[in-house]
Write an enzyme that holds these catalytic residues in place. Sequence first.
Site, short mmCIF file in Angstrom:
data_model
loop_
_atom_site.label_atom_id
_atom_site.label_comp_id
_atom_site.label_asym_id
_atom_site.label_seq_id
_atom_site.Cartn_x
_atom_site.Cartn_y
_atom_site.Cartn_z
N SER A 32 21.01 72.00 -1.19
CA SER A 32 20.18 70.90 -0.69
C SER A 32 18.82 71.47 -0.29
O SER A 32 18.71 72.64 0.08
CB SER A 32 20.86 70.30 0.54
OG SER A 32 19.95 69.49 1.25
N SER A 33 17.81 70.61 -0.33
CA SER A 33 16.47 71.09 0.05
C SER A 33 16.38 71.39 1.56
O SER A 33 15.43 72.03 2.00
CB SER A 33 15.40 70.07 -0.34
OG SER A 33 15.64 68.82 0.28
N CYS A 34 17.38 70.96 2.34
CA CYS A 34 17.33 71.24 3.78
C CYS A 34 17.71 72.69 4.12
O CYS A 34 17.70 73.08 5.28
CB CYS A 34 18.18 70.26 4.57
SG CYS A 34 19.92 70.48 4.30
N TYR A 39 24.78 71.65 8.56
CA TYR A 39 24.94 71.37 7.13
C TYR A 39 24.20 72.42 6.30
O TYR A 39 24.74 72.96 5.33
CB TYR A 39 24.40 69.97 6.85
CG TYR A 39 24.38 69.56 5.41
CD1 TYR A 39 25.56 69.19 4.76
CD2 TYR A 39 23.19 69.51 4.68
CE1 TYR A 39 25.54 68.79 3.43
CE2 TYR A 39 23.16 69.11 3.36
CZ TYR A 39 24.34 68.74 2.74
OH TYR A 39 24.32 68.35 1.42
N LYS A 90 25.57 75.19 3.49
CA LYS A 90 25.04 75.28 2.11
C LYS A 90 24.50 76.68 1.82
O LYS A 90 24.66 77.20 0.72
CB LYS A 90 23.96 74.22 1.89
CG LYS A 90 24.50 72.79 1.83
CD LYS A 90 25.37 72.60 0.61
CE LYS A 90 25.83 71.17 0.42
NZ LYS A 90 26.75 71.01 -0.73
N HIS A 118 21.52 57.88 4.06
CA HIS A 118 20.16 58.40 3.97
C HIS A 118 19.17 57.23 3.99
O HIS A 118 19.55 56.07 3.90
CB HIS A 118 20.00 59.22 2.69
CG HIS A 118 20.77 60.50 2.71
ND1 HIS A 118 21.98 60.65 2.07
CD2 HIS A 118 20.52 61.69 3.31
CE1 HIS A 118 22.43 61.87 2.27
NE2 HIS A 118 21.58 62.52 3.03
N ARG A 128 9.04 62.70 2.09
CA ARG A 128 10.24 63.11 1.37
C ARG A 128 10.03 62.91 -0.13
O ARG A 128 9.28 62.04 -0.56
CB ARG A 128 11.46 62.26 1.79
CG ARG A 128 11.89 62.43 3.25
CD ARG A 128 12.55 63.77 3.51
NE ARG A 128 13.04 63.86 4.87
CZ ARG A 128 12.30 64.28 5.92
NH1 ARG A 128 11.04 64.64 5.74
NH2 ARG A 128 12.83 64.35 7.13
O1 GFB Z 1 17.25 60.24 4.55
P1 GFB Z 1 17.27 60.83 5.92
O2 GFB Z 1 18.38 60.41 6.80
O3 GFB Z 1 17.30 62.38 5.74
O4 GFB Z 1 15.92 60.48 6.68
P2 GFB Z 1 16.47 63.71 5.99
C1 GFB Z 1 14.66 60.68 6.13
C2 GFB Z 1 13.60 60.12 7.02
O5 GFB Z 1 13.67 58.68 6.97
C3 GFB Z 1 13.69 60.50 8.50
C4 GFB Z 1 13.63 58.16 8.29
O6 GFB Z 1 12.39 60.74 9.00
C5 GFB Z 1 14.29 59.25 9.12
O7 GFB Z 1 13.97 59.09 10.49
N1 GFB Z 1 14.28 56.85 8.32
C6 GFB Z 1 13.65 55.68 8.57
C7 GFB Z 1 15.59 56.59 8.17
N2 GFB Z 1 14.52 54.67 8.62
C8 GFB Z 1 15.74 55.20 8.37
C9 GFB Z 1 17.05 54.64 8.28
O8 GFB Z 1 17.27 53.44 8.47
N3 GFB Z 1 18.06 55.49 7.98
C10 GFB Z 1 17.86 56.83 7.78
N4 GFB Z 1 18.91 57.62 7.48
N5 GFB Z 1 16.63 57.40 7.90
C11 GFB Z 1 18.85 64.62 5.58
C12 GFB Z 1 19.66 65.72 6.15
O9 GFB Z 1 17.64 64.71 6.23
O10 GFB Z 1 18.59 64.73 4.21
C13 GFB Z 1 20.73 66.19 5.26
O11 GFB Z 1 20.11 65.34 7.43
C14 GFB Z 1 20.36 66.25 3.80
O12 GFB Z 1 21.10 67.47 5.69
C15 GFB Z 1 19.61 65.05 3.36
O13 GFB Z 1 19.61 67.39 3.52
C16 GFB Z 1 19.10 65.14 1.94
O14 GFB Z 1 15.70 64.01 4.75
O15 GFB Z 1 15.67 63.69 7.23
#
Ligand code: GFB
Length: 312
Positions: free
Chosen positions: A108-110, A137, A141, A180, A210
């Site tokens: 994963s990119s994280c 996580y 990875k 996500h 992102r």
């Molecule tokens: O997709 P996301 O949960 O993953 O969140 P990450 C990306 C961004 O979208 C964050 C915002 O800045 C969130 O605060 N966001 C806005 C939201 N509204 C929402 C919403 O309703 N739901 C969610 N989920 N986010 C994950 C990692 O990080 O990405 C994992 O936790 C993994 O480890 C994955 O790598 C690909 O990109 O922040």
Amino acid sequence: MIRSSRIYVAGHRGLVGSAIVRRLERQGFETIITRSRDEVDLTSQAAVNDLFDQQRPEFVFLAAAKVGGILANSTFPADFIRENLQMQTNVIDAAYRSGARKLVFLGSSCIYPKYAPQPMKEQYLLSGALEPTNEAYAIAKIAGITMVNAYREQFGFNGISLMPTNLYGPGDNFDLESSHVMPALMRKFHEAKLSGAPTVTVWGSGTPRREFLHVDDLADAATFMMDKYDNGDIVNVGVGEDVSIGELAALIAEVVGYEGEIVYDSSKPDGTPRKLLDISRLLSLGWRPKVKLKNGIVSTYKWYVENGAQRS
Ligand code: GFB
């Protein structure tokens, strides 16, 4: 891989595994091995060893993982590190011991440091501190990458590791707590349109950036690399472009047809400020992403309306 190869896709019900199976089926592979969680618990070493002893897959796509969005990762770090370490350790070891010819591990990119220079090159791995919301996580990875390379060095086992950026597509998880951002916002805008809600809440500030890769492109890259790449150096898989969460929200609202207002909830975390992969290593091998973001959102939203909206 040839048509009669025995190919095991671990995690075939997930977003990534199901896309890899679709891709392999379309290419005409005849022996695709899959097992549901009820049939084989991948966190059980004995169950995984039995599966590999009985099935003897030649090629393995390790797409089984416990995944989730920013909130799920930060709320259940113990589950994320334990389940991922167990599943990947069992599958990599069993693949080697049962004589598999090759394994593709998906990271994963994280795994890259929170403040890595952008776009992130493969060599930035382990060059700085991780983003705290998904550290457990990410460390699982990173352990997977190191294990694949250790088995290559010590045993000559042909494992490779790909690092996909944020993925989306049909079969994603649309649960608002654990998903996500892409599926979460699709659902929020969809439900707000149906109910006539005047606002939709987006977590965080909307400023994090992102990169989004359609899962069919990842499946394409994974099969491409299974055939073409035999090296321990990890390879990023992305599209080479990113958007802010605010821009993503506007795009999804437009596709869904929601005309209300977007409000931001600053009590929710932003996570990493920016995650954009440098994909020049993959491009130099001759691979290109095909799905444009807008088209991918349109087709995924259509899938959600036809399949996911009733179930979620
Ligand atoms: O997709 P996301 O949960 O993953 O969140 P990450 C990306 C961004 O979208 C964050 C915002 O800045 C969130 O605060 N966001 C806005 C939201 N509204 C929402 C919403 O309703 N739901 C969610 N989920 N986010 C994950 C990692 O990080 O990405 C994992 O936790 C993994 O480890 C994955 O790598 C690909 O990109 O922040």
